[in-house]
Design a protein around this motif. Sequence first.
Motif, PDB file in Angstrom:
ATOM      1  N   ALA A  64      57.218 -64.775  33.934  1.00  0.00           N
ATOM      2  CA  ALA A  64      56.732 -63.612  34.676  1.00  0.00           C
ATOM      3  C   ALA A  64      56.321 -62.469  33.752  1.00  0.00           C
ATOM      4  O   ALA A  64      55.529 -61.600  34.139  1.00  0.00           O
ATOM      5  CB  ALA A  64      57.808 -63.140  35.650  1.00  0.00           C
TER       6      ALA A  64
ATOM      7  N   VAL B  69      54.205 -60.735  31.182  1.00  0.00           N
ATOM      8  CA  VAL B  69      52.834 -60.915  30.686  1.00  0.00           C
ATOM      9  C   VAL B  69      52.692 -60.367  29.261  1.00  0.00           C
ATOM     10  O   VAL B  69      52.024 -60.950  28.409  1.00  0.00           O
ATOM     11  CB  VAL B  69      51.833 -60.234  31.625  1.00  0.00           C
TER      12      VAL B  69
ATOM     13  N   SER C 220      51.261 -60.490  23.797  1.00  0.00           N
ATOM     14  CA  SER C 220      50.710 -60.629  25.169  1.00  0.00           C
ATOM     15  C   SER C 220      50.237 -62.042  25.389  1.00  0.00           C
ATOM     16  O   SER C 220      49.886 -62.752  24.448  1.00  0.00           O
ATOM     17  CB  SER C 220      49.561 -59.654  25.354  1.00  0.00           C
TER      18      SER C 220
ATOM     19  N   TYR D  70      47.766 -53.266  40.314  1.00  0.00           N
ATOM     20  CA  TYR D  70      47.025 -54.497  40.562  1.00  0.00           C
ATOM     21  C   TYR D  70      46.050 -54.738  39.429  1.00  0.00           C
ATOM     22  O   TYR D  70      45.196 -53.892  39.146  1.00  0.00           O
ATOM     23  CB  TYR D  70      46.292 -54.420  41.905  1.00  0.00           C
ATOM     24  N   TYR D  71      46.239 -55.858  38.815  1.00  0.00           N
ATOM     25  CA  TYR D  71      45.357 -56.218  37.712  1.00  0.00           C
ATOM     26  C   TYR D  71      43.992 -56.565  38.270  1.00  0.00           C
ATOM     27  O   TYR D  71      43.845 -57.476  39.082  1.00  0.00           O
ATOM     28  CB  TYR D  71      45.947 -57.400  36.939  1.00  0.00           C
TER      29      TYR D  71
ATOM     30  N   GLU E 192      46.029 -58.988  41.469  1.00  0.00           N
ATOM     31  CA  GLU E 192      47.402 -59.419  41.277  1.00  0.00           C
ATOM     32  C   GLU E 192      48.313 -58.228  41.024  1.00  0.00           C
ATOM     33  O   GLU E 192      47.972 -57.318  40.271  1.00  0.00           O
ATOM     34  CB  GLU E 192      47.477 -60.393  40.111  1.00  0.00           C
TER      35      GLU E 192
ATOM     36  N   TYR F 252      51.381 -56.130  39.509  1.00  0.00           N
ATOM     37  CA  TYR F 252      52.136 -56.076  38.259  1.00  0.00           C
ATOM     38  C   TYR F 252      53.141 -54.954  38.349  1.00  0.00           C
ATOM     39  O   TYR F 252      52.937 -53.945  39.028  1.00  0.00           O
ATOM     40  CB  TYR F 252      51.222 -55.852  37.061  1.00  0.00           C
TER      41      TYR F 252
ATOM     42  N   THR G  66      55.652 -52.628  35.631  1.00  0.00           N
ATOM     43  CA  THR G  66      56.041 -52.290  34.258  1.00  0.00           C
ATOM     44  C   THR G  66      57.510 -51.913  34.248  1.00  0.00           C
ATOM     45  O   THR G  66      57.947 -51.056  35.040  1.00  0.00           O
ATOM     46  CB  THR G  66      55.205 -51.123  33.722  1.00  0.00           C
TER      47      THR G  66
ATOM     48  N   GLU H 190      55.348 -55.823  30.854  1.00  0.00           N
ATOM     49  CA  GLU H 190      54.536 -55.935  32.067  1.00  0.00           C
ATOM     50  C   GLU H 190      54.914 -57.267  32.751  1.00  0.00           C
ATOM     51  O   GLU H 190      54.846 -58.327  32.126  1.00  0.00           O
ATOM     52  CB  GLU H 190      53.054 -55.911  31.726  1.00  0.00           C
TER      53      GLU H 190
ATOM     54  N   ASN I  49      54.396 -59.908  35.938  1.00  0.00           N
ATOM     55  CA  ASN I  49      53.520 -60.384  37.020  1.00  0.00           C
ATOM     56  C   ASN I  49      54.408 -60.715  38.237  1.00  0.00           C
ATOM     57  O   ASN I  49      55.219 -61.644  38.187  1.00  0.00           O
ATOM     58  CB  ASN I  49      52.750 -61.614  36.562  1.00  0.00           C
TER      59      ASN I  49
ATOM     60  N   LYS J  93      53.544 -61.931  41.000  1.00  0.00           N
ATOM     61  CA  LYS J  93      53.088 -63.079  41.790  1.00  0.00           C
ATOM     62  C   LYS J  93      54.167 -64.157  41.863  1.00  0.00           C
ATOM     63  O   LYS J  93      54.265 -64.893  42.843  1.00  0.00           O
ATOM     64  CB  LYS J  93      51.811 -63.625  41.172  1.00  0.00           C
TER      65      LYS J  93
END
Length: 564
Positions: free
Chosen positions: A84, A86, A102, A136-137, A141, A143, A145, A161, A163, A165
């Motif tokens: 999860a 990123v 990353s 939202y990226y 999606e 995210y 932090t 960061e 994710n 999802k």
Amino acid sequence: MLFLAVVIPLTANGLSEAWFGYRDQRARLDQLLGVEARSAAARIQGFLDGITGQLGWLVQLPWTEEPDERRRIDALRLLRQVPAIVSLTLVDGTGRERLYVSRVGLNRTESRTDRSTEAPVTGARSARIWYSEVSYYRGSEPYLTVAISGNRPSVGVVVAEVNLKLIWDVISAIRVGETGFAFVMDRPSRLVAHPDISLVLRGSDEATLAPFQAARQAVQSANTGFVTSRDAEGSHIAVAAAPIAGPDWTVVVEQPLSEAFGPIYAALWRTAALLLGGAAFASLLAFALARRMTEPIRLLEEGTERIGAGQFEHRIEIRTGDELQRLADSFNAMVAELALSQERQERIAKLRRFLAPQVAQLVDHVGDDTLLEGHRTEVVVVFCDLRGFTAFSARATPEEVMSVLSEYYEALGHIITKYAATLTSFSGDGLMVLVNAPVPVAEPALRAVDLAVEMQRSVQELIVDWQTRGHRIGFGVGLAMGPATVGRIGYESRFDYTAIGSVVNLAARLCAAAADREILTDAAVADVVKDKCSLIPLGPRAIKGYEDELPVFSILFESRSDAA
């Protein structure tokens, strides 16, 4: 009444079952939704705690001025272990970036970019763990932090960061009933996770978020158990929520009310069906019972009318096996008794035509008609009639004739009854009476004499009154004793009791020969009563129908009354 007796209990039972079932189902639903919400919140909180726990290993040691290869290796290992995450940014105690790794961008080492004033760094230094709002990226999606500072300033801060999802796996596994589900919203009421990930990927679309925001607002306002709201289709739903403390998110669990209260609705439908069925059954039963009662009542009513009309042979046929049948049986028994009573009364009435009432009662009580059957016995036959009646009836009016006969028969009838004699026939002014048949009596000759004397005396009193009215009438009596054949003669609907024999003819001839105020008897009677009454021998007389002359005696009725 029967309809109400069935419908009211069914209705009361259905309503009480629905009410208590509603309360029980509401309590179960509140418990179920609350458990699911708290469970999901705990799992998501565990997901986030797992990430923050892993990040905490990167801020254990203080930074030096030299590049730290070990930290780079630990950061890359963490990316592999936690899908999860990123990206990771490590900031030293002065707020300068020392490492950036990353999954989607280029890694950097020792860039020394000043990040001391950025929100994640300042937030982590003030609260140790800091969560950003969901972003939202590329507008899709979600995210999050996450920043964590070490236990002292020199170890710096790690910024990750994440994710979100991957939280979808947690949310998608939650099922409440058949169609209930859970979703997660952040502090600004945006979707963080939903079983339909396309709704999450729409980002901050207000039209999409409106029903979810309304559901969250309703449950937060109530602050007790579950509440009701409406989903995107406008259907009513039951909603419960549980908070996720770290990022200040809310897990919301919902289930359509139609499903949640499905057992209650089913119970209500069953109750309605039972109510309709019970009402129909009660109606049919009431109709059947009404017919079961009205038909026997109709038969009873018809039976009473027919029996009241004298049809005592009629019987009421009711085979219901209940009180109505017993009533009909009692009624039939009563009618049978009435028939017997009527038959007895008719029988006595027929007997009274030629028997004294007490004799008729005796014959009926004994129930033996053989007394009336033909047989030969000793009897005393008494004949009497009025002298001069033929001439009187020729000149008198019919009213005068009937008046005299009525007085005449009234007087003689009482006397015949008194002495229990049997009146066999009367014609015009003449009577034939039997003593000692059909019921034997003591001293029949003496009783016949007393009968004749009282008849003569009673009629003589009437004659005195008739003479004052201008009627010249006399009265004579003749009696004889001997064997005779006695019994009923006649046909089916008409019977008379009579005697047949020469003694009857002799009594009739003596009566014809008797003058006014005279009682003539034969030698048989005279021989029996000679010591008990005054007799006047009249000597032998020629009697019609007899070849030889027969001795005849006259009874003095004045002296007989004194002797009696």
